[in-house]
Design a protein around this motif. Structure first.
Motif, short mmCIF file in Angstrom:
data_model
loop_
_atom_site.label_atom_id
_atom_site.label_comp_id
_atom_site.label_asym_id
_atom_site.label_seq_id
_atom_site.Cartn_x
_atom_site.Cartn_y
_atom_site.Cartn_z
N ARG B 53 0.85 -1.20 0.00
CA ARG B 53 0.00 0.00 0.00
C ARG B 53 0.87 1.24 0.00
O ARG B 53 1.95 1.26 0.59
N GLY B 54 0.40 2.27 -0.67
CA GLY B 54 1.16 3.50 -0.84
C GLY B 54 1.67 4.05 0.48
O GLY B 54 0.94 4.06 1.48
N ARG B 55 2.92 4.49 0.49
CA ARG B 55 3.54 4.99 1.71
C ARG B 55 3.44 6.50 1.84
O ARG B 55 3.96 7.09 2.78
N GLY B 56 2.81 7.18 0.86
CA GLY B 56 2.79 8.64 0.85
C GLY B 56 1.76 9.25 1.77
O GLY B 56 1.74 10.45 1.98
N GLY B 57 0.85 8.43 2.31
CA GLY B 57 -0.12 8.99 3.24
C GLY B 57 -1.50 8.38 3.11
O GLY B 57 -2.19 8.16 4.10
N VAL B 64 -2.97 -2.16 -7.43
CA VAL B 64 -4.35 -1.90 -7.87
C VAL B 64 -4.41 -0.58 -8.64
O VAL B 64 -5.03 -0.48 -9.70
N LYS B 65 -3.70 0.43 -8.12
CA LYS B 65 -3.69 1.72 -8.82
C LYS B 65 -3.15 1.56 -10.24
O LYS B 65 -3.68 2.13 -11.19
N TRP B 66 -2.12 0.76 -10.38
CA TRP B 66 -1.52 0.57 -11.71
C TRP B 66 -2.51 -0.06 -12.70
O TRP B 66 -2.44 0.20 -13.90
N VAL B 81 7.11 10.57 -9.60
CA VAL B 81 7.60 10.13 -8.30
C VAL B 81 7.40 11.27 -7.32
O VAL B 81 7.92 12.38 -7.53
N ASN B 82 6.61 11.01 -6.30
CA ASN B 82 6.30 12.06 -5.35
C ASN B 82 7.39 12.14 -4.30
O ASN B 82 7.44 11.33 -3.38
N ALA B 83 8.28 13.11 -4.47
CA ALA B 83 9.37 13.34 -3.52
C ALA B 83 9.25 14.75 -2.97
O ALA B 83 10.23 15.46 -2.78
N ASP B 84 7.99 15.14 -2.73
CA ASP B 84 7.76 16.49 -2.20
C ASP B 84 7.78 16.49 -0.68
O ASP B 84 7.72 17.55 -0.05
N GLU B 85 7.82 15.31 -0.10
CA GLU B 85 7.88 15.12 1.36
C GLU B 85 7.92 16.41 2.19
O GLU B 85 8.99 16.94 2.47
N SER B 86 6.75 16.87 2.60
CA SER B 86 6.70 18.12 3.37
C SER B 86 5.81 18.05 4.59
O SER B 86 5.55 19.06 5.24
N CYS B 172 2.17 20.93 -3.26
CA CYS B 172 2.72 20.20 -4.40
C CYS B 172 2.87 18.71 -4.11
O CYS B 172 3.16 17.93 -5.01
N GLY B 173 2.68 18.30 -2.85
CA GLY B 173 2.72 16.87 -2.52
C GLY B 173 1.39 16.19 -2.82
O GLY B 173 1.34 14.97 -3.00
N GLU B 174 0.31 16.95 -2.89
CA GLU B 174 -0.98 16.38 -3.26
C GLU B 174 -0.86 16.03 -4.74
O GLU B 174 -0.41 16.84 -5.54
N GLU B 175 -1.28 14.82 -5.12
CA GLU B 175 -0.86 14.32 -6.42
C GLU B 175 -1.29 15.18 -7.61
O GLU B 175 -0.56 15.31 -8.58
N THR B 176 -2.48 15.78 -7.54
CA THR B 176 -2.87 16.60 -8.69
C THR B 176 -2.30 18.02 -8.57
O THR B 176 -2.11 18.69 -9.59
N ILE B 207 0.68 7.71 -13.30
CA ILE B 207 0.70 7.10 -11.97
C ILE B 207 1.58 7.97 -11.08
O ILE B 207 2.68 8.35 -11.46
N VAL B 208 1.06 8.30 -9.89
CA VAL B 208 1.86 9.04 -8.91
C VAL B 208 2.14 8.08 -7.75
O VAL B 208 1.21 7.49 -7.20
N ASN B 209 3.40 7.89 -7.45
CA ASN B 209 3.77 7.07 -6.29
C ASN B 209 4.84 7.74 -5.46
O ASN B 209 5.69 8.46 -5.97
N ASN B 210 4.79 7.43 -4.19
CA ASN B 210 5.75 7.95 -3.23
C ASN B 210 7.11 7.24 -3.35
O ASN B 210 7.19 6.10 -3.79
N VAL B 211 8.16 7.92 -2.94
CA VAL B 211 9.52 7.38 -2.97
C VAL B 211 9.63 6.04 -2.24
O VAL B 211 10.18 5.07 -2.77
N GLU B 212 9.10 5.98 -1.03
CA GLU B 212 9.22 4.74 -0.25
C GLU B 212 8.45 3.60 -0.91
O GLU B 212 8.90 2.45 -0.92
N THR B 213 7.28 3.91 -1.48
CA THR B 213 6.50 2.89 -2.18
C THR B 213 7.34 2.27 -3.29
O THR B 213 7.40 1.04 -3.44
N LEU B 214 8.01 3.12 -4.07
CA LEU B 214 8.79 2.63 -5.20
C LEU B 214 10.02 1.86 -4.74
O LEU B 214 10.44 0.90 -5.39
#
Ligand SMILES: Cc1cc2nc3c(=O)[nH]c(=O)nc-3n(C[C@H](O)[C@H](O)[C@H](O)COP(=O)(O)O)c2cc1C
Ligand code: SF4
Ligand code: FES
Lengths: 157, 444
Positions: B53-57, B64-66, B81-86, B172-176, B207-214
């Motif tokens: 499961r996604g680690r971004g929040g 499933v997302k893919w 790749v969501n590396a906005d970690e804020s 900017c961390g929110e995927e859209t 597809i937007v995924n978090n760094v840790e997920t990837l």
């Protein structure tokens, strides 16, 4: 005379190759201009717009959304020091650190020291909470800071 | 329980943890080789089977997302790749990028093969200058070694990875919001649907995924779905909607502990274990009054709730918004929750993008009300007003476009239910922790 010299223009041109639209290079172009000129003056906005085939208002609209960029009324000093004020840093003295540096430099957050060397800023979480309180010098993080360590670092600039 | 052997952080203390040679010496890019020998959909199937499961929040299942991408799409398809970690209290993505960039790049390449993407953008918050330089170098190494670019590892797979630096905005961390920002616009989150998988970056499936997920994807492919499922907490079978909390997780521990740090543990460790066994205990021989379970958006656990399991379900059961980023912030018993909550509210008032009225106005009014309380001018009715404002903003009540507003509301809701007596006492005492500024006095 353009405000963006040939080298800056060339760097912006290189960014364009990464994206299917020119507009996507707006943030990279703003960073390049802002970093070199210490603000983004109206003339730079126009030149970026020309390179990106946008209306200057579109570039300005994007720029104004990100509090990060300064216009030429409030240019940056040579360096920018961001002190984190978010929760983990606040719990370990981040707000005091900001106040201390503010007094020492004689400026409120957002201001630039009289010698033009340092612009002081507050930051929201810098993603370095294990080293709270921390600060960012330009884009390098320094953890576990005290008034003394931060002042020593600034003196060396 | 035997000591857990870190996987994601296994290499970070090595002297050459960032170099391609070092990574390859440890078996790096073998998972990519394995993935490239498989059909894309088979890679997706493994990731789906693993329950990752996604680690971004948000904790959405990655595989499933893919599968939400349109079938037989002519392309391009993008990976962001969501590396906005804020999220305040969160720093694990930074450690992964600074210390083991190739683990992430391998995960990106595997994901791109699976989703048939030929271009990945890594949206990196500007403040992560060191991550930028480490990743930039790692990407160059990959191009030279034929691990990025054309005909990767001698196959027909092509991939370009670009770093894109943000400009200091949490939204900017929110995927859209991220997608809009990448397109060169203000980071105003989009109304969904359409979801990015259907219409995302440059109008294309994304597809937007978090760094840790990837980073997890790399190990899921190399060790298999069953290995991943052997770690963490399986779903409660009585609850059909429970997707389980599988795999290792990077927990960040900060605030009032003796040893703030990032540790990798199986999902499901308790807040108390994190504080005592990994964070070195609460500092100054004090006790914890409250704990943020996963970034401030998730709210607070009280001292009575420290045995909450920090998996995808535990914090929810304790009235928090969720596990979030697993950024755990410990608040000791000498700290005023009024001050802590004011700090949280100031953050969201500063970071609201301003599109939705309940969020733009609500976050700034919550901050103003708390400023007034902290100036010694609070009234008991202010607490009801705060509750009312918090209750009316967010995706949950259905009044906003994105989840920032829910995250802004949650600490207020939790603080005022779990610590109400403290707020009442503060107001009755007339104490002040800030001076009443002229503009505050003029505001009412
Ligand atoms: C206000 C807000 C901020 C967010 N910030 C981040 C972030 O910094 N990093 C991140 O990975 N996800 C963040 N998210 C979640 C993303 O929208 C998205 O769910 C996530 O990147 C998907 O990746 P994942 O499924 O791999 O977790 C944020 C969400 C919201 C509502
Ligand atoms: S909820 Fe807040 S941050 Fe999200 S889109 Fe609306 S105004 Fe912007
Ligand atoms: S709160 Fe200061 S770095 Fe996270």
């Amino acid at each position: 005379m353009p405000v963006l010299n040939a080298e800056l223009r060339a760097r912006i041109q290189t960014e364009l190759a990464k994206y299917p639209t020119k507009r996507a290079a707006t943030l990279p172009a703003l960073h390049i201009a802002h970093d070199a000129l210490r603000s983004v003056p109206p003339a730079a906005i126009e030149e970026i717009a020309e390179l990106l085939e946008l209306h200057p208002a579109e570039v300005f609209d994007t720029m104004s959304f990100y509090g990060f960029f300064r216009d030429d009324k409030r240019p940056l000093g040579k360096h920018r020091v961001w002190v984190c004020r978010s929760i983990s840093c606040m719990l370990r003295g981040g707000e005091d650190l900001l106040a201390q540096l503010s007094r020492r430099l004689g400026v409120a957050p957002g201001g630039t020291s009289a010698d033009g060397k340092v612009t002081l800023e507050f930051a929201e979480c810098l993603g370095a909470c294990e080293g709270a309180p921390c600060l960012l010098l330009d884009d390098e993080c320094h953890m576990n800071q005290t008034e003394q360590s931060a002042a020593a670092m600034i003196d060396k600039l | 329980m035997p000591e857990f052997e870190p996987v994601l952080l296994a290499r970070i203390d090595k002297p050459d943890s960032t170099s391609l040679a070092g990574y390859r010496a440890d078996g790096g890019y073998e998972a990519l080789k394995k993935a490239l020998a498989m059909a894309p959909d088979d890679v997706t199937a493994i990731v789906k089977d693993s329950g990752l499961r996604g680690r971004g929040g948000a904790g959405f299942p990655a595989g499933v997302k893919w599968t939400f991408l349109p079938k037989n799409h002519p392309g391009p398809i993008y990976l962001c790749v969501n590396a906005d970690e804020s999220e305040p209290g969160t720093f694990n993505n930074r450690i992964l990028m600074e210390q083991d960039p190739h683990q992430l790049l391998e995960g990106i390449a595997i994901a791109c093969h699976a989703i048939r993407s030929r271009t990945a953008y890594l949206y990196l918050r500007y403040e992560y200058g060191r991550s930028f330089r480490v990743l930039d170098k790692a990407i160059r190494e990959c191009y030279q070694a034929g691990l990025l670019g054309k005909n990767i590892l001698g196959t027909s797979f092509n991939l370009d990875v670009y770093l894109h630096r943000g400009a200091g905005a949490y939204i900017c961390g929110e995927e859209t919001g991220l997608i809009e920002s990448l397109e060169g616009k203000r980071a105003w989150p989009r109304i969904k649907p359409p979801f990015p998988a259907v219409e995302g970056l440059f109008g294309k499936p994304t597809i937007v995924n978090n760094v840790e997920t990837l980073c997890c994807v790399t190990h899921v492919v190399s060790r298999g779905a069953d290995w991943f499922k052997s770690i963490g907490v399986p779903p409660n079978l009585a609850d059909k909607r429970d997707l389980g909390s599988y795999g290792p997780k990077l927990y960040c521990i900060s605030g009032h502990v003796n040893r703030p740090c990032c540790v990798e543990l199986p999902l499901g460790v308790t807040a108390r274990q994190l504080i005592d066994e990994h964070g070195g205990g609460v500092w100054k021989w004090r006790r914890a009054k409250a704990v943020v379970p996963g970034g401030i958006s998730m709210g607070f656990l009280s001292a009575d709730e420290l045995d909450t399991s920090l998996d995808f379900n535990g914090p929810l059961k304790a009235g928090c918004l969720g596990l979030g980023t697993a950024g755990v912030v410990v608040i000791d018993d000498q700290t005023s929750m009024v001050d802590v909550l004011a700090n949280c509210c100031r953050f969201f008032a500063h970071e609201s993008c301003g599109q939705c009225t309940p969020c733009r106005e609500g976050t700034s009014w919550m901050k103003k009300i708390l400023d007034r309380v902290r100036a010694g001018l609070g009234r008991l009715e202010d607490l009801d007003l705060l509750q009312e404002v918090a209750g009316s903003m967010g995706i949950i009540p259905g009044t906003t476009i994105c989840g920032l507003a829910d995250g802004a509301a949650w600490p207020v809701k939790n603080a005022l239910t779990k610590f109400r007596a403290e707020f009442e006492e503060y107001i009755r005492s007339g104490r002040q922790s800030i001076s009443a500024s002229p503009e505050l006095m003029a505001a009412h």
